[in-house]
Design an enzyme around this catalytic site. Structure first.
Site, PDB file in Angstrom:
ATOM      1  N   GLY A   1       0.823  -1.199   0.000  1.00 16.77           N
ATOM      2  CA  GLY A   1       0.000   0.000   0.000  1.00 16.77           C
ATOM      3  C   GLY A   1       0.855   1.246   0.000  1.00 16.77           C
ATOM      4  CB  CYS A   2       0.146   4.653  -1.250  1.00 11.89           C
ATOM      5  SG  CYS A   2      -1.539   4.880  -0.672  1.00 11.89           S
ATOM      6  CG  PHE A   3      -1.082   6.068   4.142  1.00  7.06           C
ATOM      7  CD1 PHE A   3      -0.428   7.260   4.407  1.00  7.06           C
ATOM      8  CD2 PHE A   3      -2.461   6.096   3.956  1.00  7.06           C
ATOM      9  CE1 PHE A   3      -1.128   8.463   4.479  1.00  7.06           C
ATOM     10  CE2 PHE A   3      -3.169   7.294   4.023  1.00  7.06           C
ATOM     11  CZ  PHE A   3      -2.500   8.478   4.288  1.00  7.06           C
TER      12      PHE A   3
ATOM     13  CB  CYS B   1       5.032   6.692   2.773  1.00  9.01           C
ATOM     14  SG  CYS B   1       5.720   8.307   3.133  1.00  9.01           S
TER      15      CYS B   1
END
Lengths: 323, 323, 323, 323
Positions: free
Chosen positions: D132-134, D137
């Site tokens: 996932g993106c979160f 990061c």
């Protein structure tokens, strides 16, 4: 009879907001608007949205035929101004800089002008130090707990500010090409507003000695601050909400929202909204204000209203931008 | 005694703006706010910026104990509403849709509610058709010339609108991921507001028969319209400015700016600003308004003020957002 | 063997874009990147998005061991640079300023570097004057008609540019607090790019002598220009589309879109898109480019590719930002 | 010979990014792009920035003559797709949904596709679950510490995402009029990505059992995530920086920045940047990625490169938008 007001530093952002408010304030007459750089110029030539609303001009001279003086100058310059200029006794002063916010330095003549903390003291104050914008937003999230002695663990704060918080000076971080669609952290754990926040929490709870972990962020919007604040807490969600509801029940600009909130609910108003959630052992408080109004000039007018015995809301029933 | 107001379609954008204005209008009492989809809900649950400002709820019922009815419904729905509901005689109606703007279709009972065109007729009107947002902005740029019979060549118009002009319905072109940092042309030469603009120009100058070349654009901001309008003209810059200055001298919300203007000078106000330049044989007029205020709900309140004999500015001395 | 490139003025916006392109260009080796103010500093300390992509540093010295020199300096400074520095014979020069765009002043050594106009001349040129951003966008909308001698009426142009068009210098109109959500007109009818546009139209149609009515606007986005251009025309929509389709059929970066277009279709690419509509007797052409790429550094690389016999697209197959 | 690729769900945001990348990937041939709703349509009719770059069309049929299949469908739909369709043995699958990220549910066939965590396993994987993106990061901010067993205290995370993180579906929170200039918190402490983050931390440090306090925010930009992460730590700033520098020294897309960072340094690239500061006893790590690239489709291509033995950077040397 109207309150006669003078403004020092009328060409900046907070000076402009002060003018936008006072021009429509039924109980105020603006006597002079001082600007070092714009003396003689039309106010509407600088604050161009006021075209058609006022024919006032900036002055280079300061009159003492006033009841209240607003200092809308930069940090450090308020103290310099008062050192260099004698303000006649009886003239009330509201300073929007940070120069007199810390009582250790400011002395007992100055009252920290957060109505949700010091309303009764403000009513009788001669000199009011208007709080900082981040400081206002974060304190609205913390005062009800501090007042009950319930801040027993370190506090975690992330807050994002609009670009107007940095004033009108040109800087790389205020360049549109840089800031648009951007986000960045600055002064992490070391923002100067932590001092005034800590002072207020100790005022309410002399035993308070927790860390305030504060991550300020630069947002890509012009107005507003959103703070997400949390800490460990034994309170249930219902208990916490009752504490906030109760604390703000008598304050006309600060409200608890049962539903989650978003920044634009308060933009271009003098309101503060807080929302409370409980997740596991963490109590989360989201707090929003408009940095130039409740975080600066709006709160200054609110303080003036209190100092002169007016309805606290006078001149501050503002239409939200909403979009 | 206050003017008793009812609102049909209170949950949309123009309904929300109407509420933001009327709640602070000293001479108005809101009797009901109708919404098909939100009956019984708190108004502040939909227009969340009103939290703390009002405890009103939407209703599903319509009272006739009112003095004025605002129709804030979609195009076509105002006519349907009036066909289906009998409004008691004596209740004034202000319709924000386009349904009654063209007199050929609306009949003589309706007055086109642009105060800068029809102020005296509005004062005595029973039914007012509130102008469109583009139409208001563009007419403010053209009326002074039409009134003098000086529109003798085809007119070139480029105008860019904020996203709120398209209402709250979800669409590809209103998706943030699409619209942010974007720009596009739509309905070139064929925008529906051309009809009402043409009608007004002919009202002022029955001989007017020039092309109105209009390129509408979707901007990546939420509020406001900026129109750049030009045509061939024999007028000098000074002559043209004098004509605009004179035409708007008695109108409290519309002003000529000697300096060039930018959109945010009027955002969140009911003002219109025009700026005039001459380049070669072309006369350029730049015109700006807030599409939701002077272009919709603010103008509706201005019309109400005129219809009820109030100061035209009552409830409309709004603080500009400025930033 | 790679093309050896030097860059003068590498710290500005167009210099940064040049670096972003050349670092990934398979046929180019960057020999030096000159900057008056940043000599010795890491390039990634100024163009911080290049962190991890290059360890190059700015230099204060200029090497002549290069094949091509890009001048990315301000208007006027390119001429000054060439007056003060002798560039060895055989080094090709591509100037991104406006100093050599007008052949009357530049002389016959310089070719105006718009491939859609002068591709064959660029291939053999020693010195190329890279077109302006507005000029590129507007010419893409007009060249096919001029080439057929079909520009027989005055031309109406409204074009809006992103903030990067004004470079990195700090100014009131580039302050985020001012520009965000704002729109304004500037240099109406008098933008300096009109000269180079007119020169190109006359090159294609020596009889062209129509007015070019140009309203430039400052948009609240960072990248891109959208131009809406129209004129009276006898062409049908189909005839006009065929002319554009045909004119651009051999140009790899410029395309006609059957569907209406929006600015973000070309952001962060070297493409130009045009869309054609007919309304009554008016022919409308919408044209979009990225001002820093097709409007500046991307076109400079395209010109370099042509001058060195490479595929015109080499190093320019860029991923659009799209959102 | 080129890698033959198929895409399921090519009309959405991650599908579009996949196409933007693969079209320019020297070692890939796109065999089919499946879309339920767009079968037969030109890809450039949906992803309009690809006009002029590809003549491919969406298909409603799925070919098995491929080497790799990208699943760009919604959460839940990847599993449904694989349940309903048999994918021939030997075809590698990269799933961008969350369906196979948690090994407890996905089983041993699936490798969690974060190269900075699992690069060697990805090289030999048949099935990769793209993070996932979160999650990407935040993990970039935490992996180096977890790998050393140094995450000994609870972790505080505030991260703000661009609007594209929520996909192209229309929703109130994706309406431009709502989201522009707005900020809000959602799913505080309960975001679904916490599960995959926790799984990775335990993979590196089986003893890890600290709270991950995560406040996600919706930002008013389209691309990118900035996470501010901190925890108590005994490390000095220099020790911490050395750990991050060392951990990422072999990873071509993730870099430590000595200077503070801002979101736009990585927008439209596949890079991750981290910046480390020490304040009192708190270690702060700021981490930034582009949510659609390193947080989705770019990372999927990076994984494909690894799975097929290519240079990890192939097709991913992207020009940053920068502005």
């Amino acid at each position: 009879m109207k309150i006669k007001a003078g403004i020092i530093g009328g060409a900046g952002y907070t000076g402009g907001e002060m003018l936008r408010l006072l021009i429509n304030h039924a109980d105020v007459e603006i006597v002079f608007v001082h600007s070092n750089s714009n003396g003689g110029n039309l106010i509407s030539a600088v604050h161009t949205d006021l075209l058609g609303d006022t024919d006032l001009r900036f002055t280079e001279e300061i009159s003492s035929a006033i009841d209240v003086l607003f200092l809308c100058v930069g940090h450090g310059d308020a103290k310099k101004f008062l050192d260099a200029n004698s303000v006649a006794a009886g003239i009330k002063i509201i300073d929007l800089s940070q120069d007199f916010r810390l009582s250790a330095a400011a002395g007992n003549d100055w009252v920290y002008g957060l109505p949700e903390l010091n309303r009764e003291r403000i009513r009788t104050a001669g000199f009011v130090a208007n709080p900082g914008c981040f400081a206002t937003c974060i304190q609205l999230a913390l005062l009800p707990l501090a007042a009950k002695g319930l801040l027993k663990n370190e506090v975690h704060i992330n807050a994002t500010t609009g670009s107007t918080g940095a004033g009108q000076s040109l800087a790389v971080t205020s360049h549109f090409s840089w800031r648009n669609n951007n986000l960045s952290v600055y002064k992490a754990f070391e923002h100067q507003h932590l001092n005034e926040i800590g002072q207020s929490l100790i005022q309410l709870d002399p035993d308070f000695n927790q860390d305030l972990n504060f991550i300020p962020q630069r947002g890509d919007f012009t107005r507003g601050i959103l703070a997400a604040v949390y800490m460990e807490s034994d309170l249930t969600a219902e208990q916490a909400k009752a504490i906030y509801q109760d604390y703000y029940s008598e304050h006309p600009f600060t409200h608890m929202s049962e539903k989650n909130i978003d920044l634009k609910q308060v933009v271009n108003t003098n309101k503060g909204l807080v929302h409370v959630e409980k997740h596991g052992n963490k109590l989360l408080i989201i707090s929003i204000i408009d940095n130039l109004l409740k975080g600066a000039s709006g709160q200054a007018v609110q303080n003036m209203n209190l100092m002169f015995g007016l309805d606290e809301r006078q001149g501050l029933k503002l239409k939200a931008t909403a979009f």
